[in-house]
Motif scaffolding. Sequence first.
Motif, mmCIF file in Angstrom:
data_model
loop_
_atom_site.group_PDB
_atom_site.id
_atom_site.type_symbol
_atom_site.label_atom_id
_atom_site.label_comp_id
_atom_site.label_asym_id
_atom_site.label_seq_id
_atom_site.Cartn_x
_atom_site.Cartn_y
_atom_site.Cartn_z
ATOM 1 N N UNK A 1 -2.990 -4.450 0.164
ATOM 2 C CA UNK A 1 -3.101 -3.039 0.550
ATOM 3 C C UNK A 1 -1.913 -2.226 0.047
ATOM 4 N N UNK A 2 -0.730 -2.833 -0.016
ATOM 5 C CA UNK A 2 0.428 -2.144 -0.599
ATOM 6 C C UNK A 2 0.155 -1.833 -2.075
ATOM 7 N N UNK A 3 -0.410 -2.809 -2.784
ATOM 8 C CA UNK A 3 -0.768 -2.590 -4.189
ATOM 9 C C UNK A 3 -1.812 -1.492 -4.330
ATOM 10 N N UNK A 4 -2.777 -1.489 -3.413
ATOM 11 C CA UNK A 4 -3.814 -0.457 -3.445
ATOM 12 C C UNK A 4 -3.224 0.928 -3.216
ATOM 13 N N UNK A 5 -2.243 1.015 -2.323
ATOM 14 C CA UNK A 5 -1.585 2.302 -2.072
ATOM 15 C C UNK A 5 -0.858 2.762 -3.331
ATOM 16 N N UNK A 6 -0.130 1.860 -3.973
ATOM 17 C CA UNK A 6 0.566 2.211 -5.212
ATOM 18 C C UNK A 6 -0.391 2.671 -6.291
ATOM 19 N N UNK A 7 -1.495 1.941 -6.429
ATOM 20 C CA UNK A 7 -2.518 2.305 -7.409
ATOM 21 C C UNK A 7 -3.089 3.692 -7.099
ATOM 22 N N UNK A 8 -3.417 3.937 -5.836
ATOM 23 C CA UNK A 8 -4.014 5.213 -5.443
ATOM 24 C C UNK A 8 -3.047 6.374 -5.662
ATOM 25 N N UNK B 1 -0.592 6.530 -7.901
ATOM 26 C CA UNK B 1 -0.497 6.776 -9.354
ATOM 27 C C UNK B 1 -1.720 7.507 -9.887
ATOM 28 N N UNK B 2 -2.901 7.072 -9.457
ATOM 29 C CA UNK B 2 -4.139 7.706 -9.936
ATOM 30 C C UNK B 2 -4.259 9.135 -9.409
ATOM 31 N N UNK B 3 -3.839 9.361 -8.170
ATOM 32 C CA UNK B 3 -3.892 10.711 -7.603
ATOM 33 C C UNK B 3 -2.948 11.640 -8.362
ATOM 34 N N UNK B 4 -1.750 11.152 -8.694
ATOM 35 C CA UNK B 4 -0.796 11.961 -9.465
ATOM 36 C C UNK B 4 -1.351 12.279 -10.850
ATOM 37 N N UNK C 1 -10.641 11.473 -3.770
ATOM 38 C CA UNK C 1 -11.021 10.071 -3.620
ATOM 39 C C UNK C 1 -9.776 9.192 -3.515
ATOM 40 N N UNK C 2 -8.810 9.408 -4.400
ATOM 41 C CA UNK C 2 -7.605 8.577 -4.387
ATOM 42 C C UNK C 2 -6.731 8.865 -3.164
ATOM 43 N N UNK C 3 -6.757 10.090 -2.674
ATOM 44 C CA UNK C 3 -6.048 10.393 -1.423
ATOM 45 C C UNK C 3 -6.677 9.609 -0.274
ATOM 46 N N UNK C 4 -8.001 9.604 -0.234
ATOM 47 C CA UNK C 4 -8.718 8.855 0.807
ATOM 48 C C UNK C 4 -8.461 7.355 0.656
#
Length: 163
Positions: free
Chosen positions: A9-16, A18-21, A84-87
Amino acid sequence: MSKDLHQYYENQIGFAINERKRAQKKYNLFAVIRIIFFLGAVVATVFIADKINIWLGIGVGFMLLTLFAYLIRFHQKIGWQKDYYTHHENVSASEIFRLKGDYKKLKDTGEAYISTKHPYAYDLDLFGSTSLFTALNRTATIKGKHLLVEWLSKKAAITTIKS
């Protein structure tokens, strides 16, 4: 297992993040492009209608308006990606809170559904900050949340309780 999930989940947060930015940068760029395109389209339409032919100006204006509508639609899709990435980030963060048992940091605890009239809901902590509802709730829609509340609030039959 819990460490692996926590890291996932930490990795998913980092991914999200980066994608949101990345989507935010794209969103901002298209906002500027839309403004420039709109101003250019107005100038081109007025110039053609005034200097060349009014009907040609109207035709060009209509074509440019159609392209502008396409730009708006594309810009909207980028906005949806950003949302989507914020969610995605929020869902991953809430899963980490659940893994840690830190239910008080979750946004929807179901406290609005606490009822002292239900025969056992208050005693069993079905709703509230450290409740069964908070542990189970992964719903994304109001309808889904209401269905979960309905399932948890449904009184068990006497035969089910005795067995």
